[in-house]
Design an enzyme around this catalytic site. Structure first.
Site, PDB file in Angstrom:
ATOM      1  N   ARG A 625       0.828  -1.193   0.000  1.00  0.00           N
ATOM      2  CA  ARG A 625       0.000   0.000   0.000  1.00  0.00           C
ATOM      3  C   ARG A 625       0.867   1.249   0.000  1.00  0.00           C
ATOM      4  O   ARG A 625       1.890   1.322   0.677  1.00  0.00           O
ATOM      5  CB  ARG A 625      -0.902  -0.007   1.233  1.00  0.00           C
ATOM      6  CG  ARG A 625      -2.104   0.899   1.119  1.00  0.00           C
ATOM      7  CD  ARG A 625      -3.202   0.432   2.071  1.00  0.00           C
ATOM      8  NE  ARG A 625      -2.744   0.406   3.431  1.00  0.00           N
ATOM      9  CZ  ARG A 625      -3.212   1.198   4.401  1.00  0.00           C
ATOM     10  NH1 ARG A 625      -4.158   2.059   4.136  1.00  0.00           N
ATOM     11  NH2 ARG A 625      -2.743   1.110   5.617  1.00  0.00           N
ATOM     12  N   SER A 686       7.209  -4.822   7.586  1.00  0.00           N
ATOM     13  CA  SER A 686       6.776  -5.700   8.688  1.00  0.00           C
ATOM     14  C   SER A 686       7.465  -7.059   8.657  1.00  0.00           C
ATOM     15  O   SER A 686       6.813  -8.112   8.585  1.00  0.00           O
ATOM     16  CB  SER A 686       5.257  -5.869   8.643  1.00  0.00           C
ATOM     17  OG  SER A 686       4.630  -4.622   8.740  1.00  0.00           O
ATOM     18  N   ASP A 740       5.121  -2.766  11.494  1.00  0.00           N
ATOM     19  CA  ASP A 740       3.712  -2.438  11.706  1.00  0.00           C
ATOM     20  C   ASP A 740       3.372  -2.264  13.185  1.00  0.00           C
ATOM     21  O   ASP A 740       2.453  -1.512  13.533  1.00  0.00           O
ATOM     22  CB  ASP A 740       2.815  -3.520  11.094  1.00  0.00           C
ATOM     23  CG  ASP A 740       3.174  -4.929  11.549  1.00  0.00           C
ATOM     24  OD1 ASP A 740       4.200  -5.092  12.232  1.00  0.00           O
ATOM     25  OD2 ASP A 740       2.430  -5.863  11.216  1.00  0.00           O
TER      26      ASP A 740
END
Length: 997
Positions: A625, A686, A740
């Site tokens: 994203r 992450s 994250d």
């Protein structure tokens, strides 16, 4: 005319809402009625000449013109004669002498009408019964409820695998029956039964309770001496057909005697213990009372098979009762919330609160007054065969007083209780022989009946028995409606076991019961299944099922015991986590810790002064994203786009992976008109990394299916910058790289300044927190705090958690792409819980606990049982039919009982995950509290992840155990909204804020 305005009239045939052009072949009339053509109603006078009356309930009623609200000649009655509305009961009851029936109605017609209950009123009775059932099930109203709704602690119907010898004691009204049944595990199709009946001495029924139970035990000893010479263990089922308060399957206190029994020193005592003591006195030590039940429960069980389970039973005998399998969560009088439990309704007491007053006749009131318990068991006195003969008798006595019957006869005998037996009533109803039977019965009483008298008596008998069937139908419809509603079904298909003198001896009773139930509960399709020896065989099956469930429970508990962690186990995990944290923070000991405690170089959380426009990248799985985040005084606004990372790129070269990421960034900036701007960028990456600076992170290992070459051991920010140069995208300013977990903490920290912990519980799991710099030996500096990325998923990789690893955990670990690694994560996170459940289910199948031990090839498929199924199956209040549907979608031949066990497995696995997570978090908050020298710490945890957010119980279990393990810490949980995206931008914003200052 609609169904709701038609009367339910004495008779036997119900034509469901259909107009008939010809009468049924069996319809016969005499006199004027015989000359009446079909479709032309007989006159009121002809009514008395009816030889064989039928009831037609539907849109037309040609055989009986009288409808609610009209008199016998068809005139409309005053409006106050209307049936009860939803707002309240009618002020006018159906009692004789309280209706304006008009001059055309003869005494016999008025009596028939008084004994007739309109369909609308039956709907009202059904509604009242449902309310009474709800009151009986509720903990708040149970004590005051007339319908007691007693739990039986029978939680399963037979599945056909029951086997072995079972002894039964059946206490009947005048005798004791001892039965030995051998079940062969063949679906209970061909059990071998031996039984013997022992008459109870008359004085025993009213004598000391000890004498009664001693007599039963003596009968048992005599019976066993004749059928077996061994002393092998014999489980015993006790049929005790009296109101009891059960607290276990083998523990029940007698509430009250009935049916002629009144033994002293028994009410309020455990009848199972009384029987067991008597058995022991006879030195029958190999006999153990395993289960107590009433005849209704036995009826349900003997009719039930795996292919055709019965979940409702109805007994209409001298007394009447019903039972059904209720959703356990609604049986508030017991702690059990999983599965179902058979509830003994004790509906004979329905109406003791005057709920039936508006359908009672003077005949019913006189029967009640002369009973041994006036005002009690009112429903039973309208329905049970013990009372029907006397209702007819009182009706005939009233009619003879009005000179409508037995003119010239001495009717004094009709004043004698029991003068007319229910068996005689049932014989009189018979179409072929009824008139002759009526004459014989009446003449035996010294009466001189005319043919018309016999006809009228037959009509009265039919009215009384038809009313009994109709009221049973209203009660049954209430049960079916309750079941349908509690299970969340649009339509209920169910089998109902039926037994009792009235049902067996009078076929029309069953026809009325079936038809009227269909009218009152059209959403329910109930098949009536006649019971064969429901009390004796049923009790044996109940006992066999109880033994099977006990064996099943032992297997389940043994199998799941290693996953059920004690408080001591969790405190040990907490201490081990604390120990590993200390090792991970030390410069010299870091390499020996399974918890890496990686510095993030994030030195502060948002304080609300951050402003500006930032880019964020979020790489943590198959979707990548890109976001633009605008931080202003009035809040944060974001725009984003998701890009797919194909498998070939995930598992190709690092150069191809990072080139793909840059292509996505450029595409996004072009769409957002940001190509000309150089914006600070926060990169959420992450995967386990060792950070050497805020914008420098060395990848330690790939997880989550990634294996791109040339990346492990490299600085991922540098790899991103090199890809930007290759793509000639020079306006890329990476200021921070975070995982994250840190992003989640920062995102929640913008809303709550006390948020100093980040927690992820989703596909994987991790945590971070703000540690004192003086304790971070792997980074220079003593002042302030730094966020530490714990990478706690690897906790236990050094073997320190081996004591809580089960065989199922090891099977899961062995099949992963990184066996022996991320072992704490494999106990907690969503990627693995479904697999743990699958291995447990396979073990239960092997032990023949699940799916009747049949092989389940589908269950052998890896990852077939998704963690999302746990989240669905454990939803509080989810009907077990829906659990069953989930399993059947997986091609698992799951019964209702299997569904209960699968739910328990899921609950056990998810509870352990939540508790282990709490133990790790307890170590974190206690360390923070001690670091700061506080007696009480108040801190907020920013949390993200589908397991935490979606699972119905995970968060509650986590928070509850955390409170127990860290009582000096007040921990608030704040769910992150887009922590990985917004959080990365806020890390960049905080970094820019610090640079400006």
């Amino acid at each position: 005319m609609g169904l709701s305005r038609l009367a339910l009239l004495p008779g036997v045939l119900y034509l469901h809402g259909q107009r008939r052009d010809q009468p049924p072949a069996s319809c016969r009339w005499k006199g004027e009625a015989g000359r009446a053509r079909w479709g032309q109603p007989p006159s009121p006078a002809a009514l008395e000449d009816v030889f064989d009356m039928f009831v037609v309930v539907g849109h037309s009623c040609p055989l009986y013109p009288r409808l609610p609200g009209r008199d016998c000649s068809g005139r409309t009655l005053p409006s106050d004669d209307a049936v009860e509305t939803a707002e309240g009961r009618s002020s006018v009851s159906h009692q004789l002498g309280q209706r304006n029936d008009g001059p055309a109605c003869t005494p016999v017609q008025r009596a028939l009408l008084a004994l007739t209950i309109p369909l609308e009123m039956l709907q009202v009775v059904k509604g009242r019964m449902m309310q009474a059932m709800s009151n009986g099930l509720s903990r708040q109203t149970h004590a005051q409820a007339n319908v007691q709704m007693l739990p039986t602690y029978i939680c399963s119907t037979p599945n056909g695998t029951e086997e072995g010898n079972v002894l039964v004691v059946e206490l009947c009204q005048s005798h004791v029956r001892i039965l030995l049944m051998t079940l062969l595990g063949d679906g209970n199709q061909s059990p071998h039964v031996t039984d013997k009946i022992f008459d109870i001495p008359g004085d025993t029924m009213q004598g000391p309770g000890e004498a009664l139970f001693d007599f039963i035990a003596q009968c048992m000893r005599q019976f066993l001496a004749g059928v077996t010479s061994t002393e092998e263990y014999l489980p015993l089922g006790f049929v005790f057909p009296f109101s009891c308060k059960q607290t276990q399957l083998n523990k029940a206190e007698l509430l009250s005697w009935s049916k002629g029994f009144s033994c002293s020193d028994v009410e309020g005592k455990d009848v199972v213990q009384l029987l067991q003591s008597a058995i022991n006195k006879q030195e029958l030590f190999h006999v153990e009372v395993v289960a107590l039940m009433n005849d209704t429960v036995g009826t349900m069980m003997t009719c039930s098979t795996r292919e055709r389970p019965c979940e409702v039973a109805l007994v209409v005998d001298k007394g009447t009762n019903s039972c059904f399998m209720a959703e356990a969560q609604y049986v508030e009088m017991v702690e059990e919330t999983n599965g179902r439990m058979c509830v003994n309704i004790e509906w004979g007491c329905f109406g003791d609160d005057d709920a039936l007053n508006d359908i009672l006749t003077p005949y019913d009131q006189r029967v009640d007054q002369e009973s041994s318990n006036p005002g009690k068991r009112r429903f039973e006195k309208l329905v049970g065969s013990l009372y029907l003969g006397d209702i007819v008798r009182h009706t005939l006595m009233a009619l003879s007083a009005e000179k409508a019957l037995f003119i010239g006869s001495n009717v004094t005998v009709l004043g004698t209780k029991g003068a007319l037996k229910t068996q005689q009533v049932l014989e009189i109803i018979d179409t072929e022989e009824g008139m002759a039977k009526a004459r014989v019965a009446l003449e035996a009483l010294g009466l001189r009946p005319s043919e018309r008298d016999c006809c009228r008596v037959q009509q009265i008998c039919r009215a009384v028995v038809s009313r009994s069937a109709a009221l049973c139908a209203a009660g049954l419809a209430a049960i079916l409606g309750y079941i349908r509603h509690s299970r969340g079904l649009e339509r209920l298909v169910i089998n109902v076991a039926v037994d009792g003198e009235l049902y067996r001896a009078h076929s029309r009773f069953g026809e009325i019961l079936q038809s009227v139930t269909g009218l009152l509960a059209p959403e329910c399709m109930a098949a009536l299944v006649p019971s064969v020896d429901g009390t004796g065989r049923g009790a044996a099956i109940v006992t066999a099922v109880a033994l099977r469930l006990a064996d099943q429970r032992r297997e389940m508990d043994q199998l799941l015991a290693p996953l059920r962690l004690s408080r001591t186990d969790l405190e040990r995990v907490q201490a081990l986590m604390r120990q590993e944290m200390e090792l991970g923070l030390g410069q010299e000991t870091n390499a020996n810790s399974s918890v890496r405690m990686l510095p993030t170089y994030v030195r502060g959380t948002p304080d609300g002064t951050e402003r500006g426009e930032f880019l964020a990248l979020d790489l943590g799985g198959t979707n990548f994203r890109v976001l633009v985040v605008r931080v202003a005084e009035d809040g944060i606004r974001m725009a984003s786009e998701i890009y797919l990372i194909p498998t070939n790129i995930m598992q190709g070269t690092g150069e191809a992976l990072f080139d793909h990421i840059i292509d996505c960034i450029m595409d996004f900036q072009l769409k957002q008109d940001l190509m000309e701007q150089v914006l600070p960028l926060g990169f959420t990456f992450s995967f386990p990394c060792q950070q050497l600076g805020l914008d420098k992170a060395v990848l330690l290992t790939w997880t989550k299916g990634f294996s791109a070459s040339g990346c492990v051991g490299e600085d991922v920010v540098q790899l991103l910058r090199e890809a930007a140069r290759r793509k000639q995208h020079l306006a890329l300013k990476v200021v921070a790289v975070v995982n994250d977990t840190v992003g989640t903490m920062m995102s929640c920290g913008y809303d709550d300044p006390k948020c100093e912990i980040g927690l992820i519980v989703g596909t994987g799991t991790n945590a971070c927190y703000m540690e004192e710099m003086q304790n971070v030996g792997t980074v220079e500096g003593e002042q302030g705090r730094m966020c530490i990325n714990m990478e706690w998923g690897a906790f236990g990789d050094n073997g320190c958690l081996d004591h809580i690893f089960t065989d199922f955990d090891r099977l899961v670990d062995e099949k992963t792409i990184n066996p022996g690694k991320q072992r704490f994560e494999k106990l907690i996170s969503g990627m693995y819980l479904g697999e743990i459940v699958r291995y447990i289910l396979l073990a239960l199948v092997e032990k023949q606990v699940l799916f009747r031990g049949k092989p389940c090839p589908r269950l052998q498929t890896r990852d077939i049982f998704k963690t999302k199924f746990l989240s669905t199956i454990e939803i509080d209040g989810l009907a077990l039919q829906q659990v069953q549907a989930i399993l059947q979608d997986l091609e698992l031949d799951a019964s209702f009982e299997d569904s209960v066990l699968v739910r328990e497995v899921c609950q056990t696995v998810s509870l352990r995950a939540a508790q282990l997570c709490a133990a790790g978090l307890a170590a974190v908050v206690e360390k923070m509290r001690e670091n700061r020298g506080l007696s009480q710490l108040a801190v907020t945890v920013g949390v993200d992840g589908t397991l935490y957010k979606v699972h119905p119980c995970f968060s509650q279990h986590l928070q509850k155990m955390l409170r127990e393990l860290a009582p000096n810490c007040t921990v608030t949980f704040l769910q992150s909204e887009d922590g990985s995206g917004k959080g990365a931008a806020l890390v960049a914003a905080v970094a820019c804020r610090g640079a400006k200052s």
